[in-house]
Design a protein around this motif. Structure first.
Motif, PDB file in Angstrom:
ATOM      1  N   SER A 131       0.834  -1.212   0.000  1.00  0.00           N
ATOM      2  CA  SER A 131       0.000   0.000   0.000  1.00  0.00           C
ATOM      3  C   SER A 131       0.863   1.254   0.000  1.00  0.00           C
ATOM      4  CB  SER A 131      -0.932  -0.001   1.218  1.00  0.00           C
ATOM      5  OG  SER A 131      -1.871  -1.043   1.138  1.00  0.00           O
ATOM      6  N   VAL A 132       1.944   1.224   0.773  1.00  0.00           N
ATOM      7  CA  VAL A 132       2.868   2.367   0.786  1.00  0.00           C
ATOM      8  C   VAL A 132       3.489   2.566  -0.593  1.00  0.00           C
ATOM      9  CG1 VAL A 132       5.089   3.187   1.676  1.00  0.00           C
ATOM     10  CG2 VAL A 132       3.371   2.276   3.256  1.00  0.00           C
ATOM     11  N   ALA A 133       3.912   1.467  -1.219  1.00  0.00           N
ATOM     12  CA  ALA A 133       4.520   1.564  -2.549  1.00  0.00           C
ATOM     13  C   ALA A 133       3.543   2.161  -3.553  1.00  0.00           C
ATOM     14  CB  ALA A 133       4.986   0.182  -3.013  1.00  0.00           C
ATOM     15  N   LEU A 134       2.284   1.750  -3.493  1.00  0.00           N
ATOM     16  CA  LEU A 134       1.307   2.269  -4.441  1.00  0.00           C
ATOM     17  C   LEU A 134       0.874   3.689  -4.088  1.00  0.00           C
ATOM     18  CD1 LEU A 134      -0.878  -0.834  -5.294  1.00  0.00           C
ATOM     19  CD2 LEU A 134       0.924   0.240  -6.620  1.00  0.00           C
ATOM     20  N   GLY A 135       0.940   4.052  -2.810  1.00  0.00           N
ATOM     21  CA  GLY A 135       0.698   5.444  -2.451  1.00  0.00           C
ATOM     22  C   GLY A 135       1.750   6.352  -3.054  1.00  0.00           C
ATOM     23  N   MET A 136       3.006   5.917  -2.967  1.00  0.00           N
ATOM     24  CA  MET A 136       4.089   6.693  -3.571  1.00  0.00           C
ATOM     25  C   MET A 136       3.947   6.722  -5.087  1.00  0.00           C
ATOM     26  SD  MET A 136       8.191   6.302  -2.921  1.00  0.00           S
ATOM     27  CE  MET A 136       8.273   4.667  -3.653  1.00  0.00           C
ATOM     28  N   LEU A 137       3.552   5.590  -5.679  1.00  0.00           N
ATOM     29  CA  LEU A 137       3.342   5.539  -7.125  1.00  0.00           C
ATOM     30  C   LEU A 137       2.238   6.500  -7.557  1.00  0.00           C
ATOM     31  CD1 LEU A 137       3.808   4.147  -9.911  1.00  0.00           C
ATOM     32  CD2 LEU A 137       2.036   2.518  -9.235  1.00  0.00           C
ATOM     33  N   TYR A 164      11.738  14.162  -4.109  1.00  0.00           N
ATOM     34  CA  TYR A 164      10.318  14.213  -4.447  1.00  0.00           C
ATOM     35  C   TYR A 164       9.603  12.957  -3.949  1.00  0.00           C
ATOM     36  CZ  TYR A 164       6.184  15.380  -7.238  1.00  0.00           C
ATOM     37  OH  TYR A 164       4.906  15.715  -7.642  1.00  0.00           O
ATOM     38  N   ALA A 165      10.196  11.803  -4.240  1.00  0.00           N
ATOM     39  CA  ALA A 165       9.573  10.555  -3.813  1.00  0.00           C
ATOM     40  C   ALA A 165       9.653  10.370  -2.307  1.00  0.00           C
ATOM     41  CB  ALA A 165      10.228   9.372  -4.524  1.00  0.00           C
ATOM     42  N   VAL A 166      10.722  10.874  -1.683  1.00  0.00           N
ATOM     43  CA  VAL A 166      10.892  10.666  -0.237  1.00  0.00           C
ATOM     44  C   VAL A 166       9.749  11.284   0.572  1.00  0.00           C
ATOM     45  CG1 VAL A 166      12.368  11.148   1.760  1.00  0.00           C
ATOM     46  CG2 VAL A 166      13.386  10.356  -0.389  1.00  0.00           C
ATOM     47  N   PRO A 167       9.347  12.539   0.310  1.00  0.00           N
ATOM     48  CA  PRO A 167       8.185  13.063   1.042  1.00  0.00           C
ATOM     49  C   PRO A 167       6.924  12.224   0.831  1.00  0.00           C
ATOM     50  CG  PRO A 167       9.369  14.857   0.006  1.00  0.00           C
ATOM     51  CD  PRO A 167       9.964  13.587  -0.524  1.00  0.00           C
ATOM     52  N   MET A 194       0.073  16.894   5.075  1.00  0.00           N
ATOM     53  CA  MET A 194       0.787  18.140   5.340  1.00  0.00           C
ATOM     54  C   MET A 194       2.262  17.891   5.625  1.00  0.00           C
ATOM     55  SD  MET A 194      -1.057  20.680   4.754  1.00  0.00           S
ATOM     56  CE  MET A 194       0.135  21.866   5.386  1.00  0.00           C
ATOM     57  N   ILE A 195       2.578  16.789   6.295  1.00  0.00           N
ATOM     58  CA  ILE A 195       3.984  16.477   6.550  1.00  0.00           C
ATOM     59  C   ILE A 195       4.707  16.214   5.235  1.00  0.00           C
ATOM     60  CG2 ILE A 195       5.515  14.708   7.523  1.00  0.00           C
ATOM     61  CD1 ILE A 195       3.620  14.626   9.935  1.00  0.00           C
ATOM     62  N   ALA A 196       4.071  15.467   4.331  1.00  0.00           N
ATOM     63  CA  ALA A 196       4.673  15.249   3.012  1.00  0.00           C
ATOM     64  C   ALA A 196       4.859  16.575   2.282  1.00  0.00           C
ATOM     65  CB  ALA A 196       3.803  14.295   2.190  1.00  0.00           C
ATOM     66  N   PHE A 197       3.861  17.441   2.359  1.00  0.00           N
ATOM     67  CA  PHE A 197       3.941  18.762   1.724  1.00  0.00           C
ATOM     68  C   PHE A 197       5.098  19.581   2.292  1.00  0.00           C
ATOM     69  CE2 PHE A 197       2.669  23.248   2.457  1.00  0.00           C
ATOM     70  CZ  PHE A 197       2.798  23.721   1.157  1.00  0.00           C
ATOM     71  N   VAL A 198       5.202  19.631   3.610  1.00  0.00           N
ATOM     72  CA  VAL A 198       6.251  20.430   4.256  1.00  0.00           C
ATOM     73  C   VAL A 198       7.632  19.896   3.896  1.00  0.00           C
ATOM     74  CG1 VAL A 198       7.259  21.047   6.485  1.00  0.00           C
ATOM     75  CG2 VAL A 198       4.800  21.252   6.135  1.00  0.00           C
TER      76      VAL A 198
END
Length: 224
Positions: A131-137, A164-167, A194-198
């Protein structure tokens, strides 16, 4: 919380679709701008706008078996990138001038899609890691397709570009943990976004990049 359908716990459909369309529009602007820089015609601009905006979500839906992908069953999802492409075609000097604002909005879209993509993958029975992998995808896949179509090395894989991918990975991981703890709500999901955005904005501000291999070719500066 009923984790059988965790996406329903994040945003109501009346809120989810406008947010999706916002993210799609901004991603499409970045695709259109790259097409202009590559001197493409209006067809190329619209193709790159569509690919950037919808590519990640389409790949996710195909992988989890959510077919046909929502990008082809919801007319608004398909038309929004075309509108963005036309905006870039007619107003690209103005859009270029506000590129910093476009990057900020793109970071917001990144945060939103890594959260909703992870939740949707979980809804279709995938485990936490998948799920994490597909969220990043979902968040970053469209940009990879854009760069490949434009015959550029994907920015996602270039050491000289801000992370870019790390956030997106961080945001997606937070969602997976929240699901496991049975604590995914509108507030906690929004916090992950928001954490990913920041993180993405800090990367742009301070030029954060992922580390490269040590001692490559005997020197860390031979390619710089």
């Amino acid at each position: 919380m009923d984790t059988d359908r965790v996406t329903s716990q994040i945003f109501s459909p009346d809120v989810q679709q406008p947010l999706d369309l916002f993210g799609i529009f901004v991603f499409a602007l970045s695709g259109g701008l790259l097409a202009v820089r590559k001197n493409m015609d209006i067809f190329g601009i619209c193709v790159l706008a569509e690919a950037t905006a919808l590519g990640g979500g389409v790949m996710r839906d195909l992988l989890i078996g959510a077919v046909p992908p929502v990008a082809f069953t919801n007319l608004g999802y398909f038309l929004t990138p075309l509108v963005a492409g036309l905006v870039v075609f007619f107003l690209h000097p103005e859009v270029e001038r506000i590129n910093r604002a476009v990057q900020t909005l793109d970071a917001l879209g990144l945060g939103l899609f890594c959260v909703t993509g992870t939740a949707k993958a979980h809804d279709y029975g995938l485990g936490s890691v998948a799920s994490v992998a597909l969220g990043m995808l979902t968040a970053a896949g469209g940009g990879v397709i854009r760069d490949v179509l434009a015959q550029d090395p994907p920015a996602l894989l270039r050491w000289d570009r801000e992370i870019y991918a790390v956030p997106a990975l961080v945001g997606a991981t937070m969602v997976a943990v929240l699901i496991a703890l049975d604590d995914l709500t509108t507030f906690t999901a929004s916090s992950a976004a928001m954490i990913a955005f920041v993180l993405r904005m800090l990367a742009l501000r301070y030029g954060w990049r992922a580390p490269r291999a040590w001692h490559r070719n005997g020197s860390r500066t031979s390619e710089e």
